[in-house]
Write a protein that holds these residues in place. Structure first.
Motif, PDB file in Angstrom:
ATOM      1  N   ILE A 128      42.038  48.592  46.187  1.00 44.65           N
ATOM      2  CA  ILE A 128      43.436  48.353  46.064  1.00 44.65           C
ATOM      3  C   ILE A 128      43.884  46.789  46.074  1.00 44.65           C
ATOM      4  O   ILE A 128      43.454  46.367  47.140  1.00 44.65           O
ATOM      5  CB  ILE A 128      43.923  49.282  47.022  1.00 44.65           C
ATOM      6  N   PHE A 129      44.520  46.468  45.237  1.00 49.92           N
ATOM      7  CA  PHE A 129      45.274  45.019  45.170  1.00 49.92           C
ATOM      8  C   PHE A 129      46.447  45.274  45.913  1.00 49.92           C
ATOM      9  O   PHE A 129      47.375  45.924  45.398  1.00 49.92           O
ATOM     10  CB  PHE A 129      45.190  44.437  43.707  1.00 49.92           C
ATOM     11  N   ALA A 130      46.985  44.290  46.705  1.00 48.23           N
ATOM     12  CA  ALA A 130      48.327  44.287  47.545  1.00 48.23           C
ATOM     13  C   ALA A 130      48.621  43.056  47.259  1.00 48.23           C
ATOM     14  O   ALA A 130      49.226  42.327  48.573  1.00 48.23           O
ATOM     15  CB  ALA A 130      48.042  44.723  48.851  1.00 48.23           C
ATOM     16  N   GLY A 131      48.729  42.087  46.301  1.00 44.60           N
ATOM     17  CA  GLY A 131      49.098  40.910  46.312  1.00 44.60           C
ATOM     18  C   GLY A 131      50.613  40.712  46.083  1.00 44.60           C
ATOM     19  O   GLY A 131      51.078  39.490  45.972  1.00 44.60           O
ATOM     20  N   SER A 132      51.621  41.651  46.064  1.00 47.57           N
ATOM     21  CA  SER A 132      52.873  41.402  45.932  1.00 47.57           C
ATOM     22  C   SER A 132      53.755  42.180  46.839  1.00 47.57           C
ATOM     23  O   SER A 132      53.245  43.162  47.529  1.00 47.57           O
ATOM     24  CB  SER A 132      53.392  41.525  44.444  1.00 47.57           C
ATOM     25  N   ASP A 133      54.933  41.883  47.035  1.00 42.38           N
ATOM     26  CA  ASP A 133      55.775  42.930  48.149  1.00 42.38           C
ATOM     27  C   ASP A 133      55.690  44.181  47.374  1.00 42.38           C
ATOM     28  O   ASP A 133      55.610  45.238  48.399  1.00 42.38           O
ATOM     29  CB  ASP A 133      57.217  41.952  48.371  1.00 42.38           C
ATOM     30  N   GLN A 134      56.019  44.380  46.160  1.00 41.73           N
ATOM     31  CA  GLN A 134      56.090  45.876  45.688  1.00 41.73           C
ATOM     32  C   GLN A 134      54.685  46.666  45.906  1.00 41.73           C
ATOM     33  O   GLN A 134      54.797  47.596  46.224  1.00 41.73           O
ATOM     34  CB  GLN A 134      56.660  45.790  44.221  1.00 41.73           C
ATOM     35  N   ARG A 135      53.445  45.925  45.671  1.00 41.17           N
ATOM     36  CA  ARG A 135      52.421  46.683  46.010  1.00 41.17           C
ATOM     37  C   ARG A 135      52.356  46.828  47.337  1.00 41.17           C
ATOM     38  O   ARG A 135      51.761  47.875  47.718  1.00 41.17           O
ATOM     39  CB  ARG A 135      51.340  45.732  45.520  1.00 41.17           C
ATOM     40  N   PRO A 185      44.683  41.752  49.403  1.00 37.20           N
ATOM     41  CA  PRO A 185      46.089  41.312  49.556  1.00 37.20           C
ATOM     42  C   PRO A 185      46.239  39.990  48.707  1.00 37.20           C
ATOM     43  O   PRO A 185      47.025  38.917  49.205  1.00 37.20           O
ATOM     44  CB  PRO A 185      46.349  41.093  50.798  1.00 37.20           C
ATOM     45  N   GLU A 186      45.680  40.052  47.466  1.00 37.15           N
ATOM     46  CA  GLU A 186      45.438  38.823  46.740  1.00 37.15           C
ATOM     47  C   GLU A 186      45.762  39.036  45.252  1.00 37.15           C
ATOM     48  O   GLU A 186      45.639  40.698  44.992  1.00 37.15           O
ATOM     49  CB  GLU A 186      44.050  38.066  46.835  1.00 37.15           C
ATOM     50  N   PRO A 187      46.317  38.557  44.413  1.00 34.08           N
ATOM     51  CA  PRO A 187      46.298  38.909  42.880  1.00 34.08           C
ATOM     52  C   PRO A 187      44.947  39.208  42.275  1.00 34.08           C
ATOM     53  O   PRO A 187      43.833  38.471  42.640  1.00 34.08           O
ATOM     54  CB  PRO A 187      47.026  37.737  42.135  1.00 34.08           C
ATOM     55  N   PHE A 238      38.979  38.307  40.576  1.00 31.22           N
ATOM     56  CA  PHE A 238      37.785  37.955  39.750  1.00 31.22           C
ATOM     57  C   PHE A 238      37.294  36.784  39.428  1.00 31.22           C
ATOM     58  O   PHE A 238      36.195  36.440  38.654  1.00 31.22           O
ATOM     59  CB  PHE A 238      38.381  38.878  38.370  1.00 31.22           C
ATOM     60  N   ALA A 239      37.943  35.899  39.978  1.00 28.64           N
ATOM     61  CA  ALA A 239      37.522  34.298  39.748  1.00 28.64           C
ATOM     62  C   ALA A 239      36.901  33.874  40.872  1.00 28.64           C
ATOM     63  O   ALA A 239      36.004  33.074  40.611  1.00 28.64           O
ATOM     64  CB  ALA A 239      39.060  33.566  39.604  1.00 28.64           C
ATOM     65  N   GLU A 240      36.877  34.477  42.062  1.00 26.93           N
ATOM     66  CA  GLU A 240      35.983  33.953  42.982  1.00 26.93           C
ATOM     67  C   GLU A 240      34.843  34.891  43.651  1.00 26.93           C
ATOM     68  O   GLU A 240      35.006  35.899  43.614  1.00 26.93           O
ATOM     69  CB  GLU A 240      37.016  33.751  44.322  1.00 26.93           C
ATOM     70  N   PRO A 241      33.582  34.293  43.577  1.00 28.19           N
ATOM     71  CA  PRO A 241      32.504  35.325  43.711  1.00 28.19           C
ATOM     72  C   PRO A 241      32.498  35.868  45.082  1.00 28.19           C
ATOM     73  O   PRO A 241      31.747  36.866  45.250  1.00 28.19           O
ATOM     74  CB  PRO A 241      31.146  34.021  43.707  1.00 28.19           C
ATOM     75  N   TYR A 242      33.207  35.066  46.030  1.00 28.41           N
ATOM     76  CA  TYR A 242      33.413  35.735  47.428  1.00 28.41           C
ATOM     77  C   TYR A 242      33.534  37.249  47.256  1.00 28.41           C
ATOM     78  O   TYR A 242      32.846  37.957  47.868  1.00 28.41           O
ATOM     79  CB  TYR A 242      34.302  35.030  48.143  1.00 28.41           C
ATOM     80  N   PHE A 243      34.448  37.599  46.589  1.00 32.16           N
ATOM     81  CA  PHE A 243      35.029  38.945  46.438  1.00 32.16           C
ATOM     82  C   PHE A 243      34.136  39.864  45.979  1.00 32.16           C
ATOM     83  O   PHE A 243      33.628  40.896  46.674  1.00 32.16           O
ATOM     84  CB  PHE A 243      36.317  38.995  45.935  1.00 32.16           C
ATOM     85  N   SER A 244      33.359  39.537  44.802  1.00 29.26           N
ATOM     86  CA  SER A 244      32.345  40.398  44.256  1.00 29.26           C
ATOM     87  C   SER A 244      31.204  40.524  45.391  1.00 29.26           C
ATOM     88  O   SER A 244      30.426  41.666  45.131  1.00 29.26           O
ATOM     89  CB  SER A 244      31.947  39.775  42.898  1.00 29.26           C
ATOM     90  N   ASP A 245      30.918  39.632  45.888  1.00 24.58           N
ATOM     91  CA  ASP A 245      29.671  39.512  46.850  1.00 24.58           C
ATOM     92  C   ASP A 245      30.054  40.599  48.031  1.00 24.58           C
ATOM     93  O   ASP A 245      29.086  41.414  48.465  1.00 24.58           O
ATOM     94  CB  ASP A 245      29.347  38.326  47.436  1.00 24.58           C
ATOM     95  N   VAL A 246      31.081  40.460  48.368  1.00 24.98           N
ATOM     96  CA  VAL A 246      31.719  41.490  49.587  1.00 24.98           C
ATOM     97  C   VAL A 246      31.578  42.848  49.056  1.00 24.98           C
ATOM     98  O   VAL A 246      31.154  43.738  49.767  1.00 24.98           O
ATOM     99  CB  VAL A 246      33.256  41.117  49.935  1.00 24.98           C
ATOM    100  N   LEU A 247      32.169  43.101  47.794  1.00 25.09           N
ATOM    101  CA  LEU A 247      32.223  44.179  47.198  1.00 25.09           C
ATOM    102  C   LEU A 247      30.718  44.863  46.895  1.00 25.09           C
ATOM    103  O   LEU A 247      30.655  46.057  47.092  1.00 25.09           O
ATOM    104  CB  LEU A 247      32.759  44.429  45.982  1.00 25.09           C
ATOM    105  N   ARG A 248      29.807  43.937  46.840  1.00 25.42           N
ATOM    106  CA  ARG A 248      28.479  44.374  46.385  1.00 25.42           C
ATOM    107  C   ARG A 248      27.977  44.911  47.920  1.00 25.42           C
ATOM    108  O   ARG A 248      27.118  46.002  47.726  1.00 25.42           O
ATOM    109  CB  ARG A 248      27.729  43.254  45.881  1.00 25.42           C
ATOM    110  N   GLY A 249      27.929  44.275  48.738  1.00 29.38           N
ATOM    111  CA  GLY A 249      27.698  44.595  50.265  1.00 29.38           C
ATOM    112  C   GLY A 249      28.245  45.869  50.699  1.00 29.38           C
ATOM    113  O   GLY A 249      27.527  46.691  51.013  1.00 29.38           O
ATOM    114  N   VAL A 250      29.527  45.967  50.428  1.00 30.58           N
ATOM    115  CA  VAL A 250      30.162  47.247  50.877  1.00 30.58           C
ATOM    116  C   VAL A 250      29.581  48.273  49.961  1.00 30.58           C
ATOM    117  O   VAL A 250      29.284  49.296  50.530  1.00 30.58           O
ATOM    118  CB  VAL A 250      31.750  47.254  50.455  1.00 30.58           C
TER     119      VAL A 250
END
Length: 351
Positions: A112-119, A79-81, A86-98
């Motif tokens: 799936i990105f859900a960083g806006s009300d529309q999304r 739920p982020e833009p 892509f700027a924070e290594p935290y997300f890529s590390d989680v994705l690697r483990g998953v």
């Protein structure tokens, strides 16, 4: 060649029955071999596998999934833009483990990105159609409606980082409190007496716990907590830079900073250098995550390591167990697990 010939003569894909006939076994035996059942002799398994190869048979996984009311798909929802992802290594590390853990299964992963009300609205419609078997939620804020929606739809879900101490969904988190304590204790042991902190967004429970750990470590050491030494960031580099400037304005004598993420620590370093402060001579700096950013900073950043890739693996294990649980959805609530993995301080030249 045999596979092409089999398809060419019939004008269609080979069937399970044709494989059984070629191998000289029953249809059920072929099904057991294809699904990896141990209740098949080695000779029979060899005969079926040879027939599968000869005929070019491809199991119809879609039909199997439909019969079992399954999609064989998992969604990783952020739920982020995309810019933050892509700027924070935290997300890529989680994705690697998953991804590593999921590679041992037949499940497909949807990002799936859900960083806006529309999304979020589009995602709600997608989930309501039950197009995935389960959902992994990463970086969820306290007021995010997605976890409650998943519970209403009875879709198995696991959350990375609890929303509160009373999290209802199965979750995997690192020990944010203990990690922050270790950072501040390290700075105190180095003789620092004016220790500030830059927090993440405080609607994120993990950021709250890191702030709690900062305060507790100071109190345990007999130091009063000066709230002027607490500046709120937002887990971004610019947020860290802005918060560090605020701290220097409010408390010019600050001699150490604990930043709630490596990305914010990178921003704080820029602000310190702009102000002519040397690291660590004038101001010691500690981050959180122990990401690649920490290792590549100048000087290299002391940081609290959270096992992010292991957290991703643990999330998949919990989610697959939820998906496989035959009990009614409501009956699982009392046994939903909240995993908290340990952190470790990695000392480098910045402190």
């Amino acid at each position: 060649m045999a596979a092409h010939a089999a398809r060419g003569r019939s004008g269609r894909r080979p069937t399970l029955e044709e494989v059984a006939a070629r191998a000289g076994v029953g249809r059920g035996t072929v099904s057991r071999v294809i699904n990896g059942s141990p209740r098949v002799s080695e000779a029979t398994r060899t005969a079926v596998e040879a027939a599968v190869a000869e005929l070019g048979y491809v199991p119809n996984t879609a039909a199997r999934a439909l019969a079992a009311n399954r999609t064989d798909a998992i969604a990783l929802v952020v739920p982020e833009p995309e810019t933050r992802f892509f700027a924070e290594p935290y997300f890529s590390d989680v994705l690697r483990g998953v991804g590593a853990e999921l590679s041992e299964t037949e499940m497909q992963l949807l990002l799936i990105f859900a960083g806006s009300d529309q999304r979020r609205q589009r995602l709600a419609q997608y989930l309501a159609a039950h197009r995935v078997d389960g959902v992994l939620l990463v970086s969820v804020h306290a007021d995010d409606p997605l976890p409650d929606l998943l519970s209403q739809l009875e879709i198995p879900a696991v959350i990375s980082g609890r929303r509160s101490a009373d999290e209802a969904l199965p979750s995997v988190d690192s020990d944010n409190f203990a990690g922050a304590c270790s950072a501040v204790e390290h700075l105190l042991a180095r003789g620092r007496t004016s220790i500030a902190t830059i927090t993440g967004r405080l609607d994120v429970y993990g950021a709250q716990r890191r702030l709690d750990g900062y305060r507790a470590a100071l109190r345990d050491a007999g130091h009063a907590v000066d709230e002027r030494m607490v500046a709120q960031g937002d887990f971004t580099e610019e947020g860290g830079r802005r918060a560090m400037r605020e701290l220097l304005d409010a408390c010019p004598g600050v001699d150490a900073v604990f930043a709630g993420s490596d990305v914010m620590a990178a921003g704080a370093r820029q602000a310190l250098r702009e102000a002519g402060r040397r690291i660590p001579d004038d101001v010691a700096l500690v981050g959180f995550d122990d990401s690649a950013i920490a290792r590549h900073m100048d000087p290299p950043l002391t940081s609290v390591r959270q096992p992010i890739e292991e957290m991703g693996r643990a999330m998949i294990d919990l989610l697959l167990a939820e998906i496989a649980d035959p009990r009614p959805f409501a009956a699982r609530r009392i046994e939903r697990r909240q995993l908290v993995l340990p952190t470790r301080l990695v000392e480098r030249a910045s402190s």
